[in-house]
Enzyme design. Structure first.
Site, short mmCIF file in Angstrom:
data_model
loop_
_atom_site.label_atom_id
_atom_site.label_comp_id
_atom_site.label_asym_id
_atom_site.label_seq_id
_atom_site.Cartn_x
_atom_site.Cartn_y
_atom_site.Cartn_z
N HIS A 108 0.75 -0.94 0.03
CA HIS A 108 0.03 0.04 0.12
C HIS A 108 0.92 1.29 -0.07
O HIS A 108 1.83 1.27 0.88
CB HIS A 108 -1.05 -0.10 1.16
CG HIS A 108 -2.03 -1.04 1.01
ND1 HIS A 108 -2.13 -2.19 1.76
CD2 HIS A 108 -3.28 -1.05 0.27
CE1 HIS A 108 -3.16 -2.83 1.30
NE2 HIS A 108 -3.74 -2.17 0.59
N ALA A 110 8.56 6.52 4.91
CA ALA A 110 8.46 5.20 4.40
C ALA A 110 8.25 5.23 2.96
O ALA A 110 7.54 6.14 2.71
CB ALA A 110 7.54 4.50 5.38
N GLY A 150 10.08 2.97 -0.27
CA GLY A 150 11.37 3.01 -1.25
C GLY A 150 12.66 3.33 -0.54
O GLY A 150 13.67 3.57 -1.52
N GLY A 178 10.14 -1.62 4.75
CA GLY A 178 9.42 -2.75 4.70
C GLY A 178 10.07 -3.96 3.64
O GLY A 178 10.63 -4.91 4.07
N THR A 179 10.14 -3.42 2.39
CA THR A 179 10.30 -4.56 1.31
C THR A 179 11.78 -4.93 1.53
O THR A 179 11.84 -6.28 1.32
CB THR A 179 10.09 -3.65 -0.05
OG1 THR A 179 8.83 -3.27 -0.05
CG2 THR A 179 10.29 -4.63 -1.28
C1 LIG Z 1 -3.27 2.09 3.54
C2 LIG Z 1 -1.94 1.39 4.12
C3 LIG Z 1 -1.99 0.21 4.52
C4 LIG Z 1 -0.93 -0.51 5.11
N1 LIG Z 1 -0.80 -1.72 5.53
C5 LIG Z 1 0.06 -2.21 6.08
C6 LIG Z 1 0.34 -3.74 6.67
O1 LIG Z 1 -0.78 -4.12 6.63
N2 LIG Z 1 1.14 -4.17 7.18
C7 LIG Z 1 2.55 -3.53 7.11
O2 LIG Z 1 3.46 -3.82 7.43
N3 LIG Z 1 2.53 -1.93 6.54
C8 LIG Z 1 1.61 -1.63 6.18
N4 LIG Z 1 1.29 -0.48 5.49
C9 LIG Z 1 2.74 0.39 5.44
C10 LIG Z 1 3.57 0.19 4.27
O3 LIG Z 1 3.23 -0.70 3.42
C11 LIG Z 1 5.20 0.34 4.45
O4 LIG Z 1 5.43 1.52 4.93
C12 LIG Z 1 5.94 0.30 3.24
O5 LIG Z 1 6.02 -1.00 2.95
C13 LIG Z 1 7.34 0.84 3.35
O6 LIG Z 1 7.82 0.76 2.12
P1 LIG Z 1 8.87 -0.18 1.47
O7 LIG Z 1 8.21 -1.50 1.40
O8 LIG Z 1 9.20 0.29 0.27
O9 LIG Z 1 9.89 -0.06 2.39
C14 LIG Z 1 0.52 0.14 4.95
C15 LIG Z 1 0.51 1.64 4.36
C16 LIG Z 1 -0.63 2.14 3.95
C17 LIG Z 1 -0.72 3.39 3.28
#
Ligand SMILES: Cc1cc2nc3c(=O)[nH]c(=O)nc-3n(C[C@H](O)[C@H](O)[C@H](O)COP(=O)(O)O)c2cc1C
Length: 182
Positions: free
Chosen positions: A56, A81, A83, A104-105
């Site tokens: 998301h 958060a 990228g 996260g990723t």
């Molecule tokens: C609407 C929404 C829902 C999200 N749901 C989750 C979730 O269920 N679990 C989680 O770990 N992060 C969740 N996040 C956070 C983002 O996924 C997280 O900050 C993002 O993966 C970070 O970016 P990166 O993966 O590029 O490092 C959510 C963010 C938003 C805006």
């Protein structure tokens, strides 16, 4: 002291419970409107989820969202958060004024992650040109790898799905219908 991060839905129950024992609550936000709601409920700060986020994602780049949140809410902690996977990217978030970063990723491809090796290898092997933004998983825009399954699913909601996503009452039904593959 525990730290909680909220995503999607109303963070109030988490904030209220955390207040009873001094825990910290940071709310995932993608824009100023949602940040204002979370601030009104008494959150300690925000995770500024930018357009580069895996899964998301929000509509705004980190270099816009972080300074805008800071300016609008000078008393709140802002964590960047989306990228972020390297020290250079972390440093650039700090230069913007973020108090820290949420990653996260990048950690999917770690030894500790309990996902398949195929998924870990995909995180390492695929590049930015392999990522697409789809509305068709939960209704909220989501960055995913453009696999054959993603291509088959498509990227845009149809008018009925859009209606269900925007209408507060049946939104849960809408999300359920996505998950159930209806
Ligand atoms: C609407 C929404 C829902 C999200 N749901 C989750 C979730 O269920 N679990 C989680 O770990 N992060 C969740 N996040 C956070 C983002 O996924 C997280 O900050 C993002 O993966 C970070 O970016 P990166 O993966 O590029 O490092 C959510 C963010 C938003 C805006």
């Amino acid at each position: 002291m525990p730290l909680y991060i909220t995503s999607l839905g109303n963070p109030k129950p988490v904030i209220d419970a955390a207040r009873t024992y001094g825990a910290t609550v940071l709310c995932d936000v993608t824009n100023l409107v949602h940040a204002q709601k979370a601030a009104d409920m008494g959150c300690d700060g925000f995770i500024a989820v930018s357009s580069g986020a895996g899964g998301h994602a929000g509509p705004y780049p980190m270099h816009v969202l972080v300074p805008m949140l800071q300016r609008a809410f000078p008393d709140k902690m802002v964590i960047a958060a989306g990228g972020i996977a390297t020290g250079q990217q972390m440093a650039s978030a700090m230069v913007l004024g973020a108090a820290g970063v949420s990653i996260g990723t990048r950690f999917i491809a770690s030894t500790e992650a309990t996902v398949s090796n195929e998924y870990k290898n995909a995180i390492v092997d695929y590049g930015m040109e392999d990522i697409v933004l789809t509305e068709r998983i939960s209704g909220t825009p989501c960055n995913i790898i453009n696999t054959p399954v993603a291509q088959k699913m498509g990227y845009k909601q149809n008018w009925f799905e859009r209606y269900l996503s925007k209408n507060p009452v049946p939104a849960s039904i809408s999300r359920c219908s996505y998950r159930c593959g209806v």
